[in-house]
Design a protein around this motif. Structure first.
Motif, PDB file in Angstrom:
ATOM      1  N   VAL A 167       0.862  -1.176   0.000  1.00  0.00           N
ATOM      2  CA  VAL A 167       0.000   0.000   0.000  1.00  0.00           C
ATOM      3  C   VAL A 167       0.904   1.234   0.000  1.00  0.00           C
ATOM      4  N   LEU A 168       0.812   2.048  -1.043  1.00  0.00           N
ATOM      5  CA  LEU A 168       1.610   3.268  -1.130  1.00  0.00           C
ATOM      6  C   LEU A 168       0.793   4.407  -0.531  1.00  0.00           C
ATOM      7  N   GLY A 174      -5.389   4.166   3.353  1.00  0.00           N
ATOM      8  CA  GLY A 174      -4.310   3.200   3.167  1.00  0.00           C
ATOM      9  C   GLY A 174      -4.261   2.201   4.312  1.00  0.00           C
ATOM     10  N   GLN A 175      -4.431   2.710   5.504  1.00  0.00           N
ATOM     11  CA  GLN A 175      -4.382   1.834   6.670  1.00  0.00           C
ATOM     12  C   GLN A 175      -5.581   0.879   6.707  1.00  0.00           C
ATOM     13  N   LEU A 189       2.145  -4.675   3.269  1.00  0.00           N
ATOM     14  CA  LEU A 189       3.187  -3.736   3.687  1.00  0.00           C
ATOM     15  C   LEU A 189       2.718  -2.330   3.319  1.00  0.00           C
ATOM     16  N   VAL A 190       2.795  -1.410   4.280  1.00  0.00           N
ATOM     17  CA  VAL A 190       2.407  -0.028   4.022  1.00  0.00           C
ATOM     18  C   VAL A 190       3.657   0.845   3.950  1.00  0.00           C
ATOM     19  N   SER A 191       3.808   1.589   2.855  1.00  0.00           N
ATOM     20  CA  SER A 191       4.913   2.534   2.717  1.00  0.00           C
ATOM     21  C   SER A 191       4.392   3.938   2.994  1.00  0.00           C
ATOM     22  N   GLU A 192       4.947   4.579   4.012  1.00  0.00           N
ATOM     23  CA  GLU A 192       4.426   5.886   4.455  1.00  0.00           C
ATOM     24  C   GLU A 192       5.555   6.725   5.042  1.00  0.00           C
ATOM     25  N   PHE A 233      -1.473  -0.999  -4.157  1.00  0.00           N
ATOM     26  CA  PHE A 233      -2.521   0.015  -4.019  1.00  0.00           C
ATOM     27  C   PHE A 233      -1.860   1.389  -4.062  1.00  0.00           C
ATOM     28  N   GLU A 234      -2.233   2.226  -5.020  1.00  0.00           N
ATOM     29  CA  GLU A 234      -1.685   3.581  -5.093  1.00  0.00           C
ATOM     30  C   GLU A 234      -2.673   4.501  -4.383  1.00  0.00           C
ATOM     31  N   VAL A 235      -2.322   4.899  -3.164  1.00  0.00           N
ATOM     32  CA  VAL A 235      -3.250   5.667  -2.323  1.00  0.00           C
ATOM     33  C   VAL A 235      -2.703   7.067  -2.050  1.00  0.00           C
TER      34      VAL A 235
END
Ligand SMILES: [Zn+2]
Ligand SMILES: [Zn+2]
Length: 339
Positions: A167-168, A174-175, A189-192, A233-235
Motif C-alpha cells: 500500500v503506497l 491506506g491503513q 506492507l504499508v509505505s508511508e 494500491f496507489e493511495v
C-alpha cells in the motif's frame, strides 16, 4: 437544530437550521457522528467550491438514528441506528442500467454535490441506508464509510489470502486497506513517510516501511523473494508513487488506483507490457462494500477504535478543520452532532 455551514475560503459558521420533512421515499436522521477526511479538507481549501456552491453543508462519513420515516419507507423503524451510503444516482444511465450505479454518469456525492451530514438532522433517500447491528456503536459506525472505500478497493484488486500487497500511502484509507487485506489473510506492507502514521499502522499490527531516503523497490524485492508484489494500491496520489507502483509489481501483478489524481503524471507503460500488469480503477463503493464493512467491524476483525483520534462537538468545526489542515488531527476526527 444546529448546522455547520461551509462559507468558502476555509471558513465554517455554526447556524440554526430547520428539520426537513422527509418525502415518501426519504427518512430524516438524527445525526450522531460525522468523520472528516481528505475530501472535506479539499473542500475547506476551496478546491471544490464549483461542486459545493458555498454556503453549504458538507460531511459524508456519518452515523445516526432514524427520527422520521417517509410514508412509503419499508424495512426501517424510528430509533434504528444507521449509516448512509452517500451516493445519489440516476438509475437510468448506461452505468446504472449495467448495475454500476456507484459510478453513475450523473452521480451526486452527498455532502459535496448536495447537502451533507454536518447538522443535527439530515434527510436522505431510504435506499442509501444500512442498518448498524447492536454491537456496532454509533462512534464506530462513523468509520463504516471509509472502511467501505477500503473494502471496495480490496475487492477490485482481487487480493487473495497468501498474496503480498504493498500500500503506497498510510493515511486512514491506506491503513484501512491494509487491515481489510490482512483480515482476508494477505501479507500487507504499508509505505508511508510520516512517522506518526507509521506508528498508528504498526500499532495495528501492519508491516510498515519508511520510503524517505530508502529504496522501497529493493525492500519489496527482498520482501517478496524477488517476485514483486501481487497487488499494489496507489493511495498517495503523487507522481513518485505512480513511478513506484509499476516498479514493485510482480509479473501479472494488479495495480489498484485509489488516489484521486488531478494532474496526469507519467506512467511507465513499458512495465505494463513487460510484466503483463493490470491497472484497476476503484471509485467509492457499492452496497455490498458497506455490508462487508459493517460485518468486519461487528465481528471485531477490524478494530476501528484506535483510528478515532479525537471526538469534538459540532460547534468546534472550525478548529477541527484547522487541526486537520496542519496535520495535528491524528488519524480520524469525529464531530458529534447531537446537542
Ligand atoms: Zn470521506
Ligand atoms: Zn446513472
Amino acid at each position: 437544530m444546529q448546522k455547520a455551514e461551509y462559507l468558502g475560503n476555509r471558513r465554517f459558521e455554526i447556524g440554526v437550521g430547520h428539520m426537513a420533512q422527509p418525502a415518501p421515499d426519504e427518512v430524516t436522521l438524527r445525526v450522531a457522528y460525522v468523520g472528516l477526511c481528505g475530501t472535506d479538507l479539499h473542500i475547506y481549501h476551496g478546491k471544490m467550491d464549483h461542486r459545493v456552491h458555498p454556503p453549504g453543508i458538507i460531511g459524508h462519513e456519518m452515523s445516526g438514528t432514524v427520527a422520521v420515516l417517509g410514508e412509503s419507507v419499508k424495512g426501517f423503524a424510528v430509533g434504528d441506528n444507521v449509516v448512509v451510503r452517500p451516493l445519489d444516482y440516476c438509475g437510468s444511465c448506461p452505468a446504472c442500467t449495467a448495475g454500476h450505479s456507484h459510478v453513475c454518469h450523473r452521480l451526486k456525492f452527498m455532502g459535496v454535490d448536495s447537502t451533507g451530514a454536518l447538522q443535527s438532522y439530515w434527510t436522505v433517500k431510504a435506499r442509501s441506508l444500512h442498518r448498524l447491528p447492536d454491537n456496532v456503536d454509533l462512534k464506530r459506525g462513523a468509520l463504516v464509510e471509509p472502511l467501505a472505500v477500503a473494502c471496495h478497493d480490496v475487492a477490485r484488486s482481487r487480493l487473495r489470502a497468501g498474496e503480498r500487497a504493498v500500500v503506497l500511502g498510510g493515511g486512514p484509507i491506506g491503513q484501512l486497506i491494509a487491515l481489510v487485506g490482512k483480515a482476508l489473510g494477505a501479507h500487507v506492507l504499508v509505505s508511508e513517510p510520516h512517522a506518526l502514521r507509521r506508528t498508528y499502522a504498526a500499532d495495528a499490527g501492519i508491516e510498515v516501511f519508511d520510503p524517505t531516503g530508502a529504496n522501497l523497490a529493493e525492500h519489496v524485492e527482498a520482501w517478496t523473494g524477488s517476485k514483486g508484489a501481487d497487488v499494489v494500491f496507489e493511495v498517495a496520489g503523487v507522481p513518485q508513487t505512480v513511478q513506484m507502483m509499476t516498479k514493485i509489481a510482480a509479473v501479472r501483478g494488479r495495480i489498484c488506483m485509489v488516489a484521486i489524481h488531478s494532474s496526469q503524471p507519467p506512467v511507465d507503460l513499458f512495465r505494463f507490457f513487460w510484466r503483463e500488469l493490470e491497472l484497476l480503477g476503484a471509485r467509492v463503493y457499492q452496497a455490498e462494500d458497506f455490508d462487508r464493512a459493517i460485518e468486519l467491524i461487528a465481528s471485531g476483525q477490524i478494530p476501528v477504535d484506535p483510528l478515532i483520534t479525537s471526538v469534538r462537538p459540532l460547534a468546534d468545526v472550525q478548529r477541527a478543520f484547522e487541526m486537520l489542515d496542519t496535520g495535528q488531527a491524528g488519524m480520524k476526527t469525529l464531530l458529534e452532532c447531537r446537542a
